[in-house]
Design a protein around this motif. Structure first.
Motif, PDB file in Angstrom:
ATOM      1  N   PHE A  20      95.035  40.619  72.692  1.00  0.00           N
ATOM      2  CA  PHE A  20      93.840  39.543  72.073  1.00  0.00           C
ATOM      3  C   PHE A  20      92.707  40.087  72.553  1.00  0.00           C
ATOM      4  CE2 PHE A  20      96.353  35.325  72.953  1.00  0.00           C
ATOM      5  CZ  PHE A  20      97.369  35.351  72.277  1.00  0.00           C
ATOM      6  N   THR A  21      93.003  41.101  73.379  1.00  0.00           N
ATOM      7  CA  THR A  21      91.481  42.116  73.820  1.00  0.00           C
ATOM      8  C   THR A  21      91.016  42.554  72.082  1.00  0.00           C
ATOM      9  OG1 THR A  21      91.709  41.940  75.705  1.00  0.00           O
ATOM     10  CG2 THR A  21      90.111  43.361  74.911  1.00  0.00           C
ATOM     11  N   LEU A  22      92.646  43.502  72.529  1.00  0.00           N
ATOM     12  CA  LEU A  22      92.396  44.572  71.032  1.00  0.00           C
ATOM     13  C   LEU A  22      92.271  44.238  69.568  1.00  0.00           C
ATOM     14  CD1 LEU A  22      95.795  46.325  71.929  1.00  0.00           C
ATOM     15  CD2 LEU A  22      93.062  46.942  72.555  1.00  0.00           C
ATOM     16  N   VAL A  23      92.449  43.139  69.862  1.00  0.00           N
ATOM     17  CA  VAL A  23      92.169  41.455  68.538  1.00  0.00           C
ATOM     18  C   VAL A  23      90.900  41.337  68.020  1.00  0.00           C
ATOM     19  CG1 VAL A  23      92.485  39.934  67.104  1.00  0.00           C
ATOM     20  CG2 VAL A  23      94.313  40.965  67.937  1.00  0.00           C
ATOM     21  N   ALA A  24      90.340  40.814  69.301  1.00  0.00           N
ATOM     22  CA  ALA A  24      88.754  40.924  69.351  1.00  0.00           C
ATOM     23  C   ALA A  24      87.349  42.511  69.266  1.00  0.00           C
ATOM     24  CB  ALA A  24      88.004  40.286  71.077  1.00  0.00           C
ATOM     25  N   LEU A  25      88.201  43.457  69.527  1.00  0.00           N
ATOM     26  CA  LEU A  25      87.402  44.589  69.384  1.00  0.00           C
ATOM     27  C   LEU A  25      87.442  45.460  67.987  1.00  0.00           C
ATOM     28  CD1 LEU A  25      88.683  46.647  73.470  1.00  0.00           C
ATOM     29  CD2 LEU A  25      85.944  45.526  72.087  1.00  0.00           C
ATOM     30  N   ARG A  26      88.665  44.830  67.652  1.00  0.00           N
ATOM     31  CA  ARG A  26      88.903  45.728  66.590  1.00  0.00           C
ATOM     32  C   ARG A  26      88.017  44.705  65.479  1.00  0.00           C
ATOM     33  NH1 ARG A  26      91.888  43.912  62.102  1.00  0.00           N
ATOM     34  NH2 ARG A  26      92.411  45.045  60.630  1.00  0.00           N
ATOM     35  N   ALA A  27      87.782  43.033  65.698  1.00  0.00           N
ATOM     36  CA  ALA A  27      87.079  42.948  64.521  1.00  0.00           C
ATOM     37  C   ALA A  27      85.413  43.103  64.698  1.00  0.00           C
ATOM     38  CB  ALA A  27      87.142  40.625  65.616  1.00  0.00           C
ATOM     39  N   HIS A  33      81.503  48.207  61.509  1.00  0.00           N
ATOM     40  CA  HIS A  33      81.314  49.252  60.451  1.00  0.00           C
ATOM     41  C   HIS A  33      81.038  49.403  59.379  1.00  0.00           C
ATOM     42  CE1 HIS A  33      84.366  51.660  58.291  1.00  0.00           C
ATOM     43  NE2 HIS A  33      84.385  52.978  58.478  1.00  0.00           N
ATOM     44  N   ASP A  34      81.300  47.529  58.626  1.00  0.00           N
ATOM     45  CA  ASP A  34      81.229  47.553  57.414  1.00  0.00           C
ATOM     46  C   ASP A  34      79.311  47.293  57.320  1.00  0.00           C
ATOM     47  OD1 ASP A  34      83.892  47.717  56.525  1.00  0.00           O
ATOM     48  OD2 ASP A  34      84.279  45.264  56.907  1.00  0.00           O
ATOM     49  N   TRP A 104      91.067  38.676  83.328  1.00  0.00           N
ATOM     50  CA  TRP A 104      89.603  38.363  84.114  1.00  0.00           C
ATOM     51  C   TRP A 104      89.731  39.041  83.366  1.00  0.00           C
ATOM     52  CZ3 TRP A 104      87.887  33.669  83.967  1.00  0.00           C
ATOM     53  CH2 TRP A 104      89.023  32.534  84.088  1.00  0.00           C
ATOM     54  N   GLY A 105      88.677  40.078  83.743  1.00  0.00           N
ATOM     55  CA  GLY A 105      88.351  41.049  83.072  1.00  0.00           C
ATOM     56  C   GLY A 105      88.519  41.285  81.596  1.00  0.00           C
ATOM     57  N   LEU A 106      89.232  41.313  81.104  1.00  0.00           N
ATOM     58  CA  LEU A 106      89.560  41.579  79.824  1.00  0.00           C
ATOM     59  C   LEU A 106      89.307  39.966  78.745  1.00  0.00           C
ATOM     60  CD1 LEU A 106      93.706  43.059  80.009  1.00  0.00           C
ATOM     61  CD2 LEU A 106      90.952  43.702  79.213  1.00  0.00           C
ATOM     62  N   ILE A 107      89.617  38.923  79.521  1.00  0.00           N
ATOM     63  CA  ILE A 107      89.067  37.904  78.952  1.00  0.00           C
ATOM     64  C   ILE A 107      87.411  38.138  79.161  1.00  0.00           C
ATOM     65  CG2 ILE A 107      88.677  35.785  79.501  1.00  0.00           C
ATOM     66  CD1 ILE A 107      91.544  35.308  80.518  1.00  0.00           C
ATOM     67  N   VAL A 114      83.473  37.911  71.064  1.00  0.00           N
ATOM     68  CA  VAL A 114      83.017  36.978  70.591  1.00  0.00           C
ATOM     69  C   VAL A 114      81.058  36.502  70.470  1.00  0.00           C
ATOM     70  CG1 VAL A 114      83.007  34.042  70.951  1.00  0.00           C
ATOM     71  CG2 VAL A 114      84.731  35.156  71.086  1.00  0.00           C
ATOM     72  N   LEU A 115      80.583  36.988  71.349  1.00  0.00           N
ATOM     73  CA  LEU A 115      78.797  36.861  71.724  1.00  0.00           C
ATOM     74  C   LEU A 115      78.214  37.596  70.220  1.00  0.00           C
ATOM     75  CD1 LEU A 115      76.109  36.004  72.846  1.00  0.00           C
ATOM     76  CD2 LEU A 115      76.719  38.347  74.060  1.00  0.00           C
ATOM     77  N   PHE A 116      79.135  39.067  69.877  1.00  0.00           N
ATOM     78  CA  PHE A 116      78.620  39.684  69.129  1.00  0.00           C
ATOM     79  C   PHE A 116      79.224  39.499  67.537  1.00  0.00           C
ATOM     80  CE2 PHE A 116      77.111  41.861  72.811  1.00  0.00           C
ATOM     81  CZ  PHE A 116      76.409  42.464  72.884  1.00  0.00           C
ATOM     82  N   ILE A 117      80.193  38.322  67.262  1.00  0.00           N
ATOM     83  CA  ILE A 117      80.335  38.099  65.980  1.00  0.00           C
ATOM     84  C   ILE A 117      79.471  37.006  65.561  1.00  0.00           C
ATOM     85  CG2 ILE A 117      82.354  37.062  65.034  1.00  0.00           C
ATOM     86  CD1 ILE A 117      82.856  39.709  66.184  1.00  0.00           C
ATOM     87  N   HIS A 118      78.948  37.706  63.894  1.00  0.00           N
ATOM     88  CA  HIS A 118      78.204  37.282  63.154  1.00  0.00           C
ATOM     89  C   HIS A 118      79.303  35.229  62.457  1.00  0.00           C
ATOM     90  CE1 HIS A 118      75.174  39.610  63.794  1.00  0.00           C
ATOM     91  NE2 HIS A 118      75.096  40.508  63.327  1.00  0.00           N
TER      92      HIS A 118
END
Length: 1521
Positions: A20-27, A33-34, A104-107, A114-118
């Protein structure tokens, strides 16, 4: 038990967190990037967000809270990892704390993403993944804590850190589910339902309902505007598009299964999971009771606590899954399917082939109100469309919503029996299965009986609703004729047959319920009987003795199975009902569609065509009316006239151009419609388009302007020209509201002439090139007819259009016509230029050559000699722009009650259902049943105590078997007497137990029968009272209430009272008594359980109060939202030909979409309120279970008492939840009762008040008006002023005057529909106000301008009481020219339907022409031989020759009767004794026709305005006298 859990759970949490961390980083990468900026606009399939909604969407605080919790958790886990080194704690077993810290670190990294997602949508999705990661982490921490306890790890620091870690994970998981998914979106300027707007936590705890509750509590109710709009998944138009895309050529049932197969599979799969989860509380209960046998060690104590937590959590999860199943089945299946079926039925009604009903109904049936209602006959009638939507669709809706409970019962039986086999052994379980199988034949028989009775019941309801609908449509004529008692007898007779079928249905349902009650008893008997094998060996695999754990768990499982099986009859009933309804809907949808018959051509032409009215039934050709071998072509851009004697087929020929006929052979061509241009004055007309005026003017319940515009844009110049051309200018000028005036049902507040002129204005204003017009001159006076011809049909507005007019007024139009079609004897007698004559039969020749009453040589504009003509520009504009703010709506708004259902409503139901003693008996039977249940449980406790086992206590029938404390001493009693547990003792106790069980079962079945008997009595009383009231309400009320609203009371509301109300109060009374029994017994079982129970009841009362407050208001709104659906159905079906001609079907489909959406959302929010309440009740119950479990573990209590308490706890919460639910449902269902009572308390006419007149009254028919003044309401100005007139015996009086002069008001006053303000009316010296209305109206006769016929036969319409011979009926038919004198014996010589008195007449006489309807009404009046007869333009739709014959017949037949004739044709009254001229409610002239002619007053002016030709004809008539 827990020693191996920590290591795998930590690894699982680490893997999940990594993914799930990889998914968040990709988002985050994709966002930056866009280069996608923060959203400033939002739109999706549900709607679009406003800038205010986007600005108000903020989840920044929630995101920082997520980050805070993740950092705290990481720090806690790191400290836990360092604790052994910091505090020198000994490490036992393998260490995996580093994996925990890494998770916990990955969470924490996910929280930063999540904080940086618009995007709110992306953020919500990532938060869900974060919550899942946190959940797995919390599970691993709990496993570690249990491991430490199991290993007797006494390090306080480590355990405290683990507890903090768990609390942090739980907090983070909850906070992660709180960010909103999107901003509020709007559709058509109203907010869309927030199910997919709110956070995940709010969505799956049904919390977005709370703002609606707060609004309802603040405003003491709800309005339709308070309910959000449907999202795209529930929006009617979207669902219809989905059906059109996915529909396959399958049956209706398989089409829905195919369309929603994925949703069905998901629902069924979750149902299976729920059944497996439902087993966990019993397994936990078994473990708890086993642990309590030896709870000395700390490990056992921790295992006991964890097992209690497992029982609490599994019970809560089971309740949540159950709630989700109900919610998903409703929102994802039931509501969409209901909306789609409603749309399908409505669109099919718009596409249906216009058919002629041929259902027969003998005169004897109409007289007695009885019909042959055996099973074969009642299954034949076509279902009423309103029933398909009001009843059949609802049946499907309820079954689709609850069908998963059938699978739930089957899955539970399988899963729970597998557990029972492990618990008791295979032999007892096999015996139970055999006992259950023995009940299957009876179950099957009752099921088949129930299905057949359901089919019969629905057909009877169709017949009853059709008859009520016909009565409402014909109520004006019924009241004029004082035929209310006869119609009451007919409908109540149908209702009585329906209630008999309903009683048989209830008996079959009771039989099915008895099978469900007896089945668990037989299963338990068989199982208990097989427990023992002489001399007493047990077949129990787990234990060698019946321990408390085995006893309580096995009986609890049996009770759960009993609860599931008890629900099956109701579910099977719904299933059978839905199959019947589905078949009825399928049959309707498979009826033949209407198809446009004409082919495309350059002109309107017929080539060798033979046409007839369409029909769904097989009719012999000789019985059908056919116009054969039509060869003609109407000139484009000209005025064509279709003429012929009454019943010659003029309307059929017009309908052929529309395609509303059956083309038997040949070809019909009409011009093709070209693509419309812009809506401006110059490019207004669309080539090939058609406008149509039907025989009966069809208007909507809207403003006059909206009826004329009919969806087109408002062009002021064109609109004003149309108003002037259709002679509506003066009508608008004299109305304070102008064209903003609201029209009643089908223009009920307009005169007949005004209705025709408004429909003419609609046709002329339209963009149609082709105008198909019925006889617009039939209901207008001479000057208006001349004006319409010159200014409208021959004016600039219609000059270039193709006008085809069917009329009898040839003298008026023939000179200006371009083409003439003469019909007669089922063929075209002549077609061509009017100037070319052809040899005709005498009747046709006489009609063509005779001058028309409003014939003219030169057409003059209308003028009024008694009024000053208003300036056209100023006054017309003033009336057009009249303020709508000051207008009073004509149609009454439907009342939506507020607050709780009043006690008087319940009292009315109780009083209507029977006497107080009957209800006392019913409640006594319910109490006796509950006592039997308690006695059965108590005796089982005595039995188990005697066999030296632990005390057995639990609930029966939905889990409420328990043993009273007095059984505690029974074991010692039997010990003291020295009795042994021998085989004989077992048989003894088993016999007593079976006897008590069977007695309780018999009482349980009997309570169904008694309650249903009361329900039948209540339904009969309420229906009779409402029907009686509606039958006798004032005529003004009927004109201001849509028929669909009234039908809603007689369909949906009565159906609710018939079925759902008795079922609901039945369940409520049973659960209340069950709850009382449990509470009484629990207080004697353990006093420690009383405080939690009190807290639970208090919290449940608060939750239940909120639920009832909102759901009650929502149900009222739902009931109201059904009425527009029914009204739209009725309106469109009545005007289907007009709607198709104007190509407006899509407009009405769109209107229906909006109405279905409103209905859907009210139902949606009722279910949402129910889910909100149920989940909170489950939370309260979970807290209560946890608290009680801890009490039972901490306080030393005997194991058997713990088992008793646990069974009580589990059942008490369910009992309380269902009690509140049934109470809420009863409040909802009683809103139907409230609506029915509203219609039973309407003001009615004093129909029986007054002195009964002499039997021969009126003997002479002399009438005297003495200074009469009447008005329509006390606050309105008088419509008749100072009318004084004496009418002598046998005198014939003609009443003439312009539209609105008061002619119809005079008739209403004579029949006392309007009561005098001053003055009086006397008949033979008797003041009519002192005579009972029923006697007055029954002694008078009226023939209305718009005749009303009833479904049945020619005989039943002419002679409803069967008092005349066939010879008399044929004589009268010959006098009105419906048959020739040579064929009055009824011999079928020329296929004349009137020569067969048993020939069927469809509802409202739809299979007759307007002229034939008028002639049959006149024939009915001729038979009555009343001393006073009123004719209101009764011959307006017949040809001139027939009119002359009728006038001669009236003179001959009514030579001893007083005749009052309201006429627009001056020739109709020119031979009368006297003529009364009315103007603005005053009698301006009175005298013989010759006197008035010579007086040169208003009457002479009207004659002059008729035209020079007519003036000379009248001069000749008057001078000859």
């Amino acid at each position: 038990m827990y020693s191996s859990l920590p290591l795998p759970t930590n690894w699982v949490s680490l893997v999940i967190a990594s993914i799930f961390t990889l998914v968040a980083l990709r988002a985050v990468y994709l966002q930056y990037h866009d280069g996608k900026p923060k959203d400033r606009f939002y739109q999706d399939i549900d709607g679009s967000a406003t800038p205010e909604a986007i600005a108000s969407l903020s989840s920044r605080r929630v995101k920082f809270a997520i980050l805070y919790y993740s950092i705290l958790g990481t720090a806690t886990s790191a400290l836990s990892l360092a604790a052994p080194f910091l505090y020198e704690i000994e490490q036992r077993g393998p260490s995996n704390s580093w994996a925990h810290v890494a998770s916990w670190g990955l969470i924490s990294l996910q929280a930063v993403c999540v904080l940086f997602i618009h995007s709110s949508m992306t953020s919500s999705s990532l938060c869900l993944l974060l919550a899942i990661s946190t959940c797995t982490l919390a599970i691993s921490s709990v496993a570690q804590l249990l491991h430490n306890i199991a290993e007797e790890e006494r390090s306080i620091v480590k355990n405290v850190l683990l507890i903090i870690d768990i609390s942090t994970a739980i907090g983070l998981g909850i906070v992660s589910l709180t960010p909103p998914r999107r901003p509020d979106v709007f559709y058509n300027s109203r907010v869309v339902d927030r199910q997919r707007t709110v956070s995940i936590l709010s969505r799956y705890t049904w919390s977005w309902f709370e703002p609606l509750y707060q609004h309802a509590a603040l405003h003491n109710g709800l309005t339709a505007e308070d309910i959000p709009r449907a999202d795209a998944r529930l929006r009617s138009v979207e669902l219809k598009d989905k059906w059109d895309r996915l529909y396959k050529n399958l049956s209706l049932r398989w089409s829905f299964v195919s369309m929603y197969r994925r949703r069905f599979i998901l629902l069924w799969a979750v149902t299976l999971i729920r059944c497996a989860v439902g087993m966990l509380p019993f397994w936990a209960m078994y473990c708890i009771l086993e642990i309590l046998r030896d709870r000395n060690s700390t490990a056992q104590q921790s295992e006991l606590i964890s097992t209690i937590l497992l029982m609490v959590i599994s019970n809560l999860v089971d309740s949540w899954i159950e709630g989700w199943l109900y919610w998903y089945s409703l929102s994802a299946l039931a509501l969409p399917i209901r909306a789609q079926i409603s749309n399908l039925v409505f669109e099919k009604a718009l596409r249906c082939k216009g058919t002629t009903s041929l259902s027969r109904e003998s005169a004897t049936d109409l007289q007695s109100g009885e019909k042959s209602l055996n099973g074969q006959q009642v299954s034949k009638p076509n279902p009423a469309i309103v029933n398909l939507v009001g009843i059949d669709t609802d049946r499907l809706f309820y079954f689709v919503q609850n069908h998963f409970m059938l699978l739930n019962g089957v899955f539970k039986v399988i899963i729970f029996y597998m557990f029972l086999i492990r618990l008791l052994g295979w032999k007892p379980c096999a015996a139970g299965v055999v006992a259950w199988a023995l009940m299957l034949p009876a179950h099957t028989w009752f099921s088949n009986k129930l299905m057949s009775q359901s089919r019969i019941l629905m057909n009877l309801r169709d017949m009853r609703v059709s008859k009520i609908s016909e009565m409402l449509v014909s109520m004006r004529q019924i009241k004029f004729s004082a035929m209310e008692p006869q119609w009451l007898k007919i409908i109540l007779g149908l209702r009585e047959h329906e209630l008999r079928a309903l009683w048989k249905f209830f008996i079959a349902d009771s039989g099915l319920a008895s099978c469900s009650v007896l089945s668990p008893i037989l299963v338990a008997v068989a199982t208990l009987s097989c427990w023992y094998e002489p001399p007493g060996a047990y077949y129990v695999l787990i234990n060698t003795s019946l321990t408390p754990s085995v006893a309580f768990v096995s009986i609890g499982i049996f009770n759960t199975l009993e609860t599931s099986l008890e629900a099956l009859p109701e579910l099977l009933t719904q299933g059978f009902d839905s199959l019947v309804s589905l078949k009825r809907i399928q049959t309707f949808l498979q009826e033949q569609d209407w198809e446009s018959v004409p082919a495309r051509g350059s002109t309107i032409s017929f080539k060798g065509a033979s046409i007839s009215w369409p029909s769904n039934t097989q009719i012999r050709d000789e019985e059908r009316f056919v116009i054969r071998n039509i060869d003609l072509s109407f000139p484009s851009g000209g005025l064509s006239v279709i003429s012929g004697e009454t019943g010659s087929g003029k309307t059929l020929l017009l309908s052929a151009i529309l395609g509303e006929i059956e083309l038997r052979e040949g070809l019909i061509q009409v011009p093709s419609i070209q693509r419309p241009g812009s809506c401006n004055y110059q490019q207004w007309i669309i080539p090939g388009s058609v406008a149509y005026i039907s025989q009966t003017p069809w208007l909507e319940n809207a403003s006059l302007r909206d009826n004329i515009l009919f969806g087109l844009p408002f062009l002021r110049d064109r609109y004003e020209n149309v108003i002037d051309a259709c002679a509506l200018k003066e009508d608008l000028a004299t109305n304070s509201e102008g064209d903003a005036m609201e029209l009643g049902i089908n223009g009920s507040n307009l005169s007949g002439g005004q209705r025709w002129r408004v429909t003419l204005a609609r046709a002329v204003y339209s963009r149609a090139e082709i105008l198909l017009l019925e006889d617009v001159f039939s209901a207008v006076d001479t000057q208006v007819g001349a004006h319409i011809l010159s200014k409208c049909l021959l004016g600039d507005l219609c000059l270039t259009r193709t006008r085809i007019l069917a009329t009898h007024h040839l003298g008026l139009v023939l000179d200006t016509a371009d083409f003439l079609v003469e019909l007669g004897s089922g063929r075209v007698l002549y077609s061509g230029l009017p100037s070319k004559g052809v040899p005709r039969q005498d009747a046709q020749h006489q009609r063509l050559s005779s001058p028309d009453p409003i014939a003219r040589s030169t057409v003059e504009p209308p003028r009024d000699t008694n009024t000053t003509e208003m300036p056209a520009e100023t006054d017309l504009m003033g009336s057009l722009q009249s303020s709508s703010a000051s207008k009073t709506p004509l149609m009454q708004e439907e009342i939506c009650q507020k607050g709780k259902i009043k006690g008087s409503v319940y009292l009315a139901y109780i009083q209507g259902s029977g006497s107080l003693s009957a209800w006392v008996l019913c409640v006594g039977i319910f109490i006796a049943y509950q006592i039997g249940i308690i006695a059965r449980a108590w005796w089982l406790g005595v039995w188990t105590s005697h066999t030296d086992k632990k005390l057995l206590s639990s609930d029966n029938l939905k889990g409420n078997q328990f043993r009273l404390p007095m059984a505690l001493n029974t074991h010692h009693y039997f010990e003291s007497t020295g009795q042994s547990s021998s085989h004989e003792d077992v048989v003894f106790y088993l016999k007593i137990w079976i006897t008590i069980s069977l007695a309780a079962a018999i009482i349980g079945v009997f309570r169904y029968i008694v309650s249903y008997a009361l329900a039948i009595r209540g339904s009969r009383t309420l229906f009779r009272n409402m029907l009686h009231t509606v039958s006798y309400v004032p005529l003004q009320w009927l004109d201001t209430v849509p028929i669909g609203r009234v039908l809603n009371r007689f369909t949906a509301d009565i159906n609710t009272i018939d079925g759902r109300v008795p079922t609901t109060w039945n369940y409520l009374l049973a659960d209340v008594l069950r709850l009382i029994g449990i509470c009484a017994a629990s207080s004697l079982t353990s006093s420690w359980l009383i405080p939690p129970a009190i807290v639970l009841i208090g919290l449940a009362t608060v939750v239940g109060g909120r639920y009832v407050l909102v759901s009650r208001a929502l149900r009222r709104l739902e009931n109201i939202s059904k009425s527009p659906v029914f009204e739209t159905f009725n309106t469109t079906v009545t005007g289907i030909a007009t709607i198709r001609a104007y190509r407006r079907t899509q407009t009405y489909i769109t209107k229906m979409h909006h109405q279905i959406d409103a209905w859907t959302m009210n139902t949606f929010y009722i279910a949402l309120a129910n889910r909100w309440m149920s989940f909170r009740m489950a939370l309260i119950a979970a807290l209560f279970t946890l608290a009680s479990g801890i009490v039972l573990v901490v306080i030393p209590i005997d194991t058997s008492l713990v088992g008793l308490a646990l069974s009580f706890i589990l059942d008490f919460t369910e009992s309380l939840r269902f009690t509140i639910r049934w109470f809420g449902d009863l409040e909802l269902e009683m809103s139907a009762m409230e609506r029915v009572l509203e219609y039973t308390t309407l003001p009615t006419e004093p129909i029986t008040q007054g002195k009964p007149p002499a039997a021969a009254w009126p003997a002479s028919g002399a009438i005297e008006f003495e200074d009469l003044e009447v008005s329509y309401a006390p606050h309105l100005p008088p419509v008749l002023k100072s009318i004084s007139l004496q009418i002598r015996h046998g005198e014939r009086i003609g009443v003439v005057g312009r539209t609105g002069a008061g002619k119809s008001s005079l008739t209403l006053a004579l029949f006392r529909f309007l009561e005098p303000i001053s003055g009086r009316i006397s008949i033979d010296g008797v003041d009519t106000s002192s005579v009972a209305l029923a006697d007055l109206r029954s002694r008078l006769a009226i023939i209305p301008q718009h005749p009303v016929l009833f479904s049945g036969t020619i005989r039943s319409n002419m002679d409803p009481f069967n008092t005349h011979s066939d010879t008399e009926l044929f004589d009268v038919l010959a006098k009105v020219n419906l048959i020739t004198p040579l064929n009055r014996n009824g011999r079928d010589t020329d296929n004349n339907m009137f020569e067969d008195l048993s020939h069927s007449i469809s509802e409202s006489g739809k299979n007759l022409s307007q002229g034939q309807q008028q002639l049959l009404s006149i024939a009915r009046a001729l038979l009555s031989r009343s001393k006073i007869i009123v004719l209101d333009e009764a011959t307006s739709a017949v040809d001139m020759a027939t009119d002359q014959l009728i006038q001669d017949a009236i003179r001959d037949w009514f030579n001893d009767s007083t005749l009052i004739v309201i006429a627009h044709r001056l020739s109709t009254v020119c031979h009368f004794d006297r003529i009364m001229v009315l103007d603005f409610g005053q009698m301006v002239e009175l005298g013989t026709p010759r006197e008035l002619w010579e007086k040169e007053g208003v009457f002479r002016s009207m004659c002059e305005q008729a035209g020079q030709g007519e003036k000379e004809k009248l001069r000749e008539t008057f001078s000859s006298k």
